[in-house]
Motif scaffolding. Structure first.
Motif, PDB file in Angstrom:
ATOM      1  N   VAL A  34      41.877  40.450  40.378  1.00 29.47           N
ATOM      2  CA  VAL A  34      41.729  41.722  39.668  1.00 29.47           C
ATOM      3  C   VAL A  34      40.492  42.487  40.118  1.00 29.47           C
ATOM      4  N   ASP A  35      39.358  41.797  40.222  1.00 30.62           N
ATOM      5  CA  ASP A  35      38.117  42.474  40.596  1.00 30.62           C
ATOM      6  C   ASP A  35      38.168  42.984  42.029  1.00 30.62           C
ATOM      7  N   LEU A  36      38.710  42.177  42.924  1.00 31.63           N
ATOM      8  CA  LEU A  36      38.783  42.578  44.326  1.00 31.63           C
ATOM      9  C   LEU A  36      39.757  43.734  44.521  1.00 31.63           C
ATOM     10  N   LYS A  37      40.871  43.683  43.810  1.00 32.63           N
ATOM     11  CA  LYS A  37      41.894  44.726  43.940  1.00 32.63           C
ATOM     12  C   LYS A  37      41.334  46.099  43.578  1.00 32.63           C
ATOM     13  N   LYS A  38      40.408  46.136  42.626  1.00 31.71           N
ATOM     14  CA  LYS A  38      39.816  47.408  42.206  1.00 31.71           C
ATOM     15  C   LYS A  38      38.984  48.048  43.312  1.00 31.71           C
ATOM     16  N   GLN A  39      38.543  47.250  44.276  1.00 31.77           N
ATOM     17  CA  GLN A  39      37.708  47.776  45.351  1.00 31.77           C
ATOM     18  C   GLN A  39      38.525  48.435  46.457  1.00 31.77           C
ATOM     19  N   PHE A  40      39.855  48.305  46.397  1.00 33.13           N
ATOM     20  CA  PHE A  40      40.733  48.798  47.457  1.00 33.13           C
ATOM     21  C   PHE A  40      41.486  50.058  47.045  1.00 33.13           C
ATOM     22  N   ASN A  41      41.758  50.925  48.035  1.00 36.09           N
ATOM     23  CA  ASN A  41      42.854  51.880  47.926  1.00 36.09           C
ATOM     24  C   ASN A  41      44.122  51.138  48.345  1.00 36.09           C
ATOM     25  N   ILE A  42      45.168  51.202  47.554  1.00 32.94           N
ATOM     26  CA  ILE A  42      46.468  50.662  47.953  1.00 32.94           C
ATOM     27  C   ILE A  42      47.365  51.865  48.225  1.00 32.94           C
ATOM     28  N   ILE A  43      47.713  52.082  49.483  1.00 28.50           N
ATOM     29  CA  ILE A  43      48.488  53.262  49.865  1.00 28.50           C
ATOM     30  C   ILE A  43      49.892  52.843  50.300  1.00 28.50           C
TER      31      ILE A  43
END
Length: 389
Positions: A285-294
Motif C-alpha cells: 500500500v505505501d509503495l503503491k502510493k509513490q507511483f503513477n499507474i498509467i
C-alpha cells in the motif's frame, strides 16, 4: 515541431533499450523483490542508491552471503511441471509412458497435486520457494528434460519447462541514455572557431550545423537524437557519459574528424518488470502510493477489466496527442501527471505500455518509467486471476 503521434511511433524502436532488472530503481532508491518460501507473499527490500548527475544508477545489491557462485545461482528462475504420486514404482511407470509418447498433460491427471488442473504446470519459481530436493533436481536439469525426485510429499515426475537468468549488475552506461547534437568538421581549429561562435550566442547551433557539418545529421540541425552504444563513434559516446551539466558544449575528436558536441541531457532508460515485480509494487500500500499507474488501454477496456485494488490514470494510446500536450503544458500549480513520481505503464500484452513508457521518459522527461513484460495477461496468469481480459 514533430507531431506527437510521430514521436510516439519513433520511440517504439527504443523499447528494445529497456532493461529487465533483478532490482529496479525509482527516485526513492532501490527495490529488490524476493519471495517468501512456500507462500505467495512478496517481500520488498528497499535500499537507497548513490546518485550521479541526479540519476540513480541501477546497481543490484543482494544480501545473500556465501560464495560468488552461490550469489549468481540465486538469480536463476525455473519453471516446471510435475506429477505427484505415492511410490517410485508408479513414477517409473509414468516415465516409461512418457518415453512411449504419451502426453505429459494427460498423465498429470493422475497427480495428487492441484496443479493437475493445469497439466502439472507450477509456473515460475526461484530458489528457496520449493522443497529442497525438488529445487535441487530442477536446478540440475536442462530445459525439456524429464526426471524423478522424492520429497516428503511423495515421488515427483518432473519436466523442466523453463530456465532463465536475470541481469544482475548493469553499468551506469547501460542504465541511461543521452541526447546530443554535433557539428563534424575536419580540423580542431575549425571546431574551436565554431565553439567560439556558439559561446557568444550569435548563431543558433542548428544553423551552424546545416552550414558546416560533414555529417548527414546536418539536415536535422546536427541532431543525433538519443545516443546509445553503436549509434555514435565510441569517443563521442564516452564524451557524453562524462558530461554532468545539461546544454554543455565541448570539442571532441574521433576517427571521423573533429566534433563540436552539444550535450542536451540524460534520461533513465525505461525498465521492464516481470509480473512478480509488478505485484511487489501493487500489493504494498505505501509503495503503491509513490507511483503513477498509467493504463494505456482504451477507456472501455480499462473500465471492463480494471486493475483490482488500484487507482490508475487512463491515458489511451490512441489519444496520445491530447494527453501529451496536457503533460507538456502543465504547471507545478496544476499538474496533470506528476513527472517526478516513478510511473508504471500497463496494457494488455505489454507492447503498447513499453512504447508509452519510452515516450514518457525520453520525450516528456519523466524521472523513471516502467512497463510489464507480457502485460496484464501475464500478470493475471501469474498473480491475479481477478483481471478478466
Amino acid at each position: 515541431m514533430i507531431h506527437l503521434a510521430m514521436q510516439l511511433l519513433k520511440v517504439l524502436v527504443l523499447t528494445s533499450l529497456c532493461h529487465r532488472p533483478q532490482a529496479f530503481i525509482g527516485y526513492f532508491g532501490q527495490i529488490s523483490v524476493s519471495r517468501v518460501p512456500k507462500t505467495n507473499e512478496a517481500m520488498l527490500l528497499v535500499k537507497s542508491g548513490p546518485k550521479r548527475n541526479g540519476l540513480v544508477p541501477l546497481r543490484a545489491e543482494f544480501e545473500l552471503g556465501g560464495t560468488e557462485g552461490e550469489a549468481e545461482e540465486r538469480q536463476v528462475r525455473l519453471r516446471a511441471s510435475h506429477i505427484l504420486v505415492d511410490s517410485e514404482a508408479f513414477a517409473d511407470t509414468i516415465l516409461e509412458q512418457l518415453e512411449g509418447g504419451v502426453e505429459f498433460g494427460s498423465l498429470a491427471q493422475a497427480s495428487q497435486c492441484p496443479s493437475k488442473e493445469k497439466d502439472g504446470d507450477i509456473g515460475w519459481f526461484g530458489l528457496n520457494e520449493m522443497m529442497k530436493p525438488f529445487e535441487e533436481k530442477c536446478l540440475g536439469m536442462e530445459e525439456g528434460q524429464i526426471s524423478k525426485v522424492q520429497t516428503e510429499l511423495g515421488w515427483h515426475v518432473v519436466r523442466l519447462t523453463g530456465k532463465k537468468y536475470r541481469d544482475i549488475d548493469p553499468t551506469f552506461e547501460e542504465r541511461v541514455i543521452n541526447k546530443a547534437s554535433h557539428i563534424l568538421v575536419d580540423s580542431e581549429e575549425e571546431a574551436r572557431a565554431l565553439l567560439a561562435k556558439l559561446t557568444k550566442g550569435d548563431t543558433p547551433f542548428a544553423e551552424l550545423a546545416e552550414k558546416h557539418s560533414k555529417c548527414p545529421s546536418a539536415k536535422r540541425g546536427g541532431s543525433l537524437g538519443w545516443v546509445v552504444p553503436g549509434s555514435a563513434p565510441p569517443e563521442i559516446f564516452q564524451a557524453l557519459m562524462r558530461c554532468e551539466v545539461e546544454n554543455q558544449l565541448s570539442v571532441e575528436s574521433s576517427s571521423f574528424g573533429w566534433h563540436v558536441l552539444w550535450y542536451q541531457g540524460r534520461r533513465n532508460k525505461p525498465l521492464i518488470l516481470d509480473a512478480q515485480q509488478m505485484a511487489a509494487v501493487l500489493q504494498n500500500v505505501d509503495l503503491k502510493k509513490q507511483f503513477n499507474i498509467i493504463d494505456v488501454r482504451e477507456a472501455d477496456a480499462s473500465k471492463n477489466a480494471p486493475l483490482p485494488d488500484c487507482s490508475s490514470i487512463n491515458l489511451p494510446l490512441s489519444q496520445c496527442n491530447d494527453w501529451a500536450k496536457k503533460i507538456a503544458e502543465q504547471t507545478p500549480e496544476e499538474p496533470f501527471v506528476n513527472t517526478e513520481k516513478p510511473t508504471l505503464c500497463i496494457c494488455e500484452e505489454g507492447k503498447n505500455s513499453a512504447a508509452v513508457a519510452s515516450f514518457l521518459a525520453l520525450e516528456l522527461g519523466f524521472t523513471q518509467t516502467f512497463s510489464v513484460e507480457g502485460g496484464l495477461k501475464q500478470y493475471a496468469k501469474e498473480i491475479d486471476p481477478r483481471i478478466l481480459l
